[in-house]
Scaffold this motif. Structure first.
Motif, PDB file in Angstrom:
ATOM      1  N   GLY A 136       0.804  -1.279   0.084  1.00 26.79           N
ATOM      2  CA  GLY A 136       0.006  -0.108   0.058  1.00 26.79           C
ATOM      3  C   GLY A 136       0.879   1.147   0.045  1.00 26.79           C
ATOM      4  N   HIS A 137       1.929   1.151   0.657  1.00 32.65           N
ATOM      5  CA  HIS A 137       2.843   2.381   0.843  1.00 32.65           C
ATOM      6  C   HIS A 137       3.525   2.472  -0.666  1.00 32.65           C
ATOM      7  CE1 HIS A 137       2.673   3.357   4.679  1.00 32.65           C
ATOM      8  NE2 HIS A 137       2.994   2.339   5.210  1.00 32.65           N
ATOM      9  N   ARG A 138       3.716   3.635  -1.025  1.00 33.17           N
ATOM     10  CA  ARG A 138       4.301   4.052  -2.500  1.00 33.17           C
ATOM     11  C   ARG A 138       5.929   4.369  -2.444  1.00 33.17           C
ATOM     12  NH1 ARG A 138       3.071   8.586  -3.905  1.00 33.17           N
ATOM     13  NH2 ARG A 138       1.778   9.484  -1.973  1.00 33.17           N
ATOM     14  N   LYS A 139       6.474   4.319  -1.205  1.00 30.71           N
ATOM     15  CA  LYS A 139       7.895   4.588  -0.993  1.00 30.71           C
ATOM     16  C   LYS A 139       8.182   3.691   0.258  1.00 30.71           C
ATOM     17  CE  LYS A 139       8.502   9.302  -2.959  1.00 30.71           C
ATOM     18  NZ  LYS A 139       8.659  10.541  -2.589  1.00 30.71           N
ATOM     19  N   THR A 140       9.565   3.741   0.295  1.00 30.24           N
ATOM     20  CA  THR A 140      10.214   3.060   1.371  1.00 30.24           C
ATOM     21  C   THR A 140       9.374   3.181   3.042  1.00 30.24           C
ATOM     22  OG1 THR A 140      12.434   3.549   0.666  1.00 30.24           O
ATOM     23  CG2 THR A 140      12.227   3.001   2.913  1.00 30.24           C
ATOM     24  N   ALA A 158       5.200   3.372   9.036  1.00 27.32           N
ATOM     25  CA  ALA A 158       5.488   4.746   8.334  1.00 27.32           C
ATOM     26  C   ALA A 158       6.235   4.728   7.261  1.00 27.32           C
ATOM     27  CB  ALA A 158       5.980   5.775   9.422  1.00 27.32           C
ATOM     28  N   SER A 159       6.349   5.700   6.395  1.00 24.69           N
ATOM     29  CA  SER A 159       6.509   5.674   4.835  1.00 24.69           C
ATOM     30  C   SER A 159       6.853   7.002   4.539  1.00 24.69           C
ATOM     31  CB  SER A 159       5.742   4.945   4.078  1.00 24.69           C
ATOM     32  OG  SER A 159       6.395   4.976   2.494  1.00 24.69           O
ATOM     33  N   THR A 160       7.993   6.966   3.578  1.00 25.34           N
ATOM     34  CA  THR A 160       8.246   8.510   2.953  1.00 25.34           C
ATOM     35  C   THR A 160       7.061   8.895   1.954  1.00 25.34           C
ATOM     36  OG1 THR A 160       9.846   7.123   1.526  1.00 25.34           O
ATOM     37  CG2 THR A 160      10.740   8.152   3.662  1.00 25.34           C
ATOM     38  N   THR A 183       2.704   8.978   4.763  1.00 29.03           N
ATOM     39  CA  THR A 183       1.411   8.405   5.212  1.00 29.03           C
ATOM     40  C   THR A 183       2.089   7.597   6.608  1.00 29.03           C
ATOM     41  OG1 THR A 183       1.537   6.689   3.783  1.00 29.03           O
ATOM     42  CG2 THR A 183       0.121   8.503   2.957  1.00 29.03           C
ATOM     43  N   LEU A 184       0.854   7.291   7.186  1.00 27.18           N
ATOM     44  CA  LEU A 184       0.945   6.211   8.331  1.00 27.18           C
ATOM     45  C   LEU A 184      -0.226   5.389   7.816  1.00 27.18           C
ATOM     46  CD1 LEU A 184       1.307   8.022  11.856  1.00 27.18           C
ATOM     47  CD2 LEU A 184       3.097   7.386  10.156  1.00 27.18           C
ATOM     48  N   ARG A 185      -0.053   4.060   8.201  1.00 29.37           N
ATOM     49  CA  ARG A 185      -0.870   2.910   8.054  1.00 29.37           C
ATOM     50  C   ARG A 185      -1.134   2.033   9.038  1.00 29.37           C
ATOM     51  NH1 ARG A 185      -2.785   2.452   2.342  1.00 29.37           N
ATOM     52  NH2 ARG A 185      -1.660   3.954   1.059  1.00 29.37           N
ATOM     53  N   LEU A 186      -2.264   1.292   9.276  1.00 24.79           N
ATOM     54  CA  LEU A 186      -2.648   0.577  10.102  1.00 24.79           C
ATOM     55  C   LEU A 186      -3.078  -0.611   9.628  1.00 24.79           C
ATOM     56  CD1 LEU A 186      -2.789   0.457  13.470  1.00 24.79           C
ATOM     57  CD2 LEU A 186      -5.022   1.051  13.257  1.00 24.79           C
ATOM     58  N   ARG A 192      -6.699   1.387   8.274  1.00 25.66           N
ATOM     59  CA  ARG A 192      -6.659   2.891   8.213  1.00 25.66           C
ATOM     60  C   ARG A 192      -5.472   3.533   7.610  1.00 25.66           C
ATOM     61  NH1 ARG A 192     -10.678   5.833  10.120  1.00 25.66           N
ATOM     62  NH2 ARG A 192     -11.572   4.120  11.067  1.00 25.66           N
ATOM     63  N   ILE A 193      -5.625   4.575   6.950  1.00 27.49           N
ATOM     64  CA  ILE A 193      -4.622   5.539   6.410  1.00 27.49           C
ATOM     65  C   ILE A 193      -4.508   6.887   7.328  1.00 27.49           C
ATOM     66  CG2 ILE A 193      -3.601   6.515   4.430  1.00 27.49           C
ATOM     67  CD1 ILE A 193      -5.058   4.570   2.833  1.00 27.49           C
ATOM     68  N   TYR A 194      -3.305   7.382   7.614  1.00 28.05           N
ATOM     69  CA  TYR A 194      -3.231   8.542   8.422  1.00 28.05           C
ATOM     70  C   TYR A 194      -2.369   9.463   7.440  1.00 28.05           C
ATOM     71  CZ  TYR A 194      -4.683   5.409  11.942  1.00 28.05           C
ATOM     72  OH  TYR A 194      -5.282   4.543  12.584  1.00 28.05           O
ATOM     73  N   ARG A 195      -3.219  10.815   7.348  1.00 25.85           N
ATOM     74  CA  ARG A 195      -2.258  11.937   6.399  1.00 25.85           C
ATOM     75  C   ARG A 195      -2.399  12.931   7.039  1.00 25.85           C
ATOM     76  NH1 ARG A 195      -4.801   9.209   1.743  1.00 25.85           N
ATOM     77  NH2 ARG A 195      -3.198   8.174   0.379  1.00 25.85           N
TER      78      ARG A 195
END
Length: 687
Positions: A517-521, A536-538, A541-544, A554-557
């Protein structure tokens, strides 16, 4: 005289001298070599005392035909009057010396030596015997034979050495050629990237020049004034400048506007020089930082560049990529972002949330007592423990059972377990081949320790052993590893391949789940419970995730994180992370705050802490009042706090600063936060 058998036992009889060789053949040395307990033949057993089970010493023969050591049979007959083998009546008067066995046993050591000795030893022994008679002619022949043998052996040895040397040189040449080819490819990549950077720089310069020309033209028009155009073609009157007063007043004001314009340009130039000075200082600081970590950056650049080149070749093979070699490619952009994110900071609370430790590029582990920091009014607070390390540190993890044990990972790839009471290392693990980014103690198994790094390997350690007990090989750099708090067998791994890998240590051939789901590291992973995992990703976003059901929750922005390690922490209800805007963000698991109240904070207390190395530690407790409302799918922050550099005399500019580490104090409202300037704040969140 032939040998006789009495009662099933073999008794040597007296023989003539001519029968001695045959006797020696029967009682071969090889059979007696292991006479202690070999039991492989009747002869062996006859030379072993049935009482002590050793080779017979001072052999005595009984009337019933059994041989014993004299001391063994004499001791036996003091207590009993029977034969130990057959039980027949026996007294000391019925035992007699066995001279044949004694004579045979005396010859056995010599035969054993003859059979076990090398040919050289046998030759030396034969020549040194006093009864050795050899003529000069025979000796010359023997010397010639030895010389020829020596020559052949020297030739064979020389040929073998030359063959080994040749194979080594061929192998070395092959490896060096491979290295040369790799270096030539790297030089070609560097040349292409230099051209790409120069082209990008030239493009930016051209854009800037065009902007400056337009700006200069606009300033010239403003300086000369607006000229009124001719209204009709038949009106040949001279155009007049538009002025606010009479023509005389306009003429009289020709010089003053020029004077005012000159002052304005001087102000602009002074401001430009000031900005250039600040830019130069910032540039030199970043340049020094890059020089300090040049080797790590070199490896990172080459790894990314080779990976991009491989991808480009695959695309070209499919006729999907026709870009030139000077194209400013994605790999170069990724590495450019790495130049701004070459540090990592770590803050961790101990088992009882009484102490907290800090570490980073200062090559020190500092341990503070939270109660003294918060309650004492002193302006300067010193660390209760200060441990110097050999390398820059990337991560800390307290042991969840042994309070005074803390583990660290560093930029040299070394994982160390420290005892803070003695300030000494308990264990050092040096198996990582590159920088180690993360380390974590298991909550359920006190001796289990995880680590991961740039060598694309997860190492599982046992603090009771010197080597790793398990390795997990992956295809990308590892940024974070965490043990499941409810199971010592399950671990989560955040990787540069944009995924979270969830493993069962009982079978690491493939992960149980891979969360995408993350688009980066993926820079951090953190468990909220045994089944809830935050990442956490660069990609900002945070994701649960639900690791039990293998589902995203959930996604946190709201925060900004594109190139740095900004930290991630969580408790049972809240998640918190840093931002590249030098702010701390707090998210609720399922609730978000009213956006109008996000910046409503109450400042309660502030004091400045200074350690002996002059690093500034700031204690700032804030109370945040927020109103909450439900949301679905994507959550926004419920609270945020910005580090304000103007509060401190030592810092006059926080440009480019970002939050580098955060840590909750259990389920309490207290959270620690640090930024890239080395400033640490203690924040309190109250609802």
């Amino acid at each position: 005289m032939p040998e006789t058998s009495i009662g099933g036992a073999l008794v040597p009889s007296v023989k003539a001298d001519s029968e001695t060789p045959a006797e020696e053949e029967v009682f071969g040395a090889g059979k007696v070599a292991g006479a202690g307990c070999s039991g492989d033949s009747e002869v062996d057993r006859d030379l072993v005392c049935p009482i002590c089970m050793q080779v017979i010493k001072d052999a005595f023969l009984t009337a019933c035909g059994h041989s014993y050591c004299y001391m063994c049979v004499a001791t036996h007959l003091r207590n009993r009057n029977d034969c130990p083998c057959c039980g027949r009546y026996l007294t000391p008067n019925l035992i007699f010396p066995n001279f044949a066995v004694d004579k045979l046993l005396k010859k056995i050591p010599q035969r054993q030596f003859t059979k076990s000795a090398s040919y050289t030893e046998q030759l030396y022994q034969a020549l040194n015997r006093q009864d050795c008679e050899i003529s000069v002619k025979e000796l010359d022949s023997l010397l010639c034979l030895l010389a020829e043998k020596k020559r052949k052996m020297e030739q064979e040895e020389a040929e073998t050495n030359l063959k080994i040397l040749l194979e080594f040189l061929v192998c070395l040449r092959k490896k060096k050629m491979e290295m040369l080819n790799e270096i030539q490819k790297d030089l070609q990549y560097i040349k292409e990237d230099i051209n790409a950077v120069q082209k990008r720089k030239l493009d930016l310069l051209n854009v800037n020049n065009r902007y400056m020309l337009r700006s200069t033209a606009a300033n010239d028009v403003a300086r000369r004034g607006m000229w009124r155009a001719v209204a009709r073609p038949d009106d040949f009157s001279t155009p007049e400048p538009v002025t606010s007063g009479s023509p005389l007043e306009g003429e009289g004001n020709v010089n003053p506007p020029v004077h005012c314009q000159t002052l304005s340009e001087n102000d602009v130039n002074a401001k430009s020089e000031s900005q250039h000075l600040v830019y130069s200082e910032k540039f030199m600081a970043r340049k020094r930082q890059i020089q300090e970590q040049f080797n790590d950056l070199q490896e990172c650049y080459l790894q990314k560049r080779r990976h991009w080149a491989k991808q480009s070749q695959e695309l070209e093979a499919r006729d999907l990529n026709d870009a030139g070699s000077s194209y400013y490619h994605q790999g170069l952009e990724d590495f450019q972002s790495v130049l701004s994110s070459v540090t990592r900071y770590s803050i961790e609370f101990d088992r009882d949330d009484e102490l907290f430790a800090t570490a980073g590029v200062s090559r020190q582990i500092k341990v503070f007592e939270l109660s003294s920091v918060m309650n004492e009014p002193a302006q300067v607070h010193c660390a209760v423990v200060d441990i110097a390390t050999r390398s820059k540190l990337s991560c800390l993890s307290w042991n969840k059972y042994t309070k005074h044990y803390i583990a660290s990972s560093d930029y040299d790839g070394i994982v160390t377990v420290w005892d803070i009471t003695t300030r000494q290392s308990v264990r050092e693990y040096e198996e990582h081949e590159k920088r180690a980014w993360s380390v974590d103690f298991s909550r359920t198994e006190p001796s289990l320790l995880l680590s991961g790094g740039d060598d694309c390997k997860v190492k599982v350690w046992c603090t009771k052993q010197e080597d790793s007990v398990l390795n997990i090989n992956m295809n990308a750099n590892i940024c974070s590893v965490k043990c499941n708090p409810g199971s010592s067998m399950h671990v989560a791994v955040g990787s540069a391949d944009h995924h979270i890998h969830y493993y069962d240590l009982r079978n690491v051939s493939q992960p149980l789940h891979v969360f995408s789901g993350h688009r980066k590291t993926v820079s951090y992973v953190k468990f909220l419970s045994s089944h809830e995992l935050a990442s956490a990703s660069t990609d900002s976003t945070l994701r649960l995730w639900d690791v039990k059901e293998n589902l995203p929750i959930r996604i946190y922005r709201g925060h900004m994180n594109e190139k740095n390690f900004v930290g991630l922490t969580a408790n049972s209800e809240y998640l918190s992370c840093g931002s590249e805007t030098n702010e701390v963000f707090v998210y609720h698991k399922v609730i978000q705050a009213d956006p109008e109240l996000l910046s409503h904070y109450l400042l309660l207390h502030s004091s400045v802490l200074k350690a002996k190395d002059t690093s500034s530690y700031i204690l700032l407790i804030i109370q945040v009042w927020v109103s909450l409302s439900h949301t679905q799918g994507i959550s926004k922050p419920v609270a945020r706090y910005r580090f304000n550099a103007s509060e401190f005399d030592e810092i006059d500019e926080d440009r480019g600063s970002f939050i580098s580490a955060v840590c909750w104090k259990g389920d309490s409202p207290i959270i620690l936060a640090a930024n890239s300037q080395g400033t640490i704040k203690v924040l309190a969140l109250a609802l």
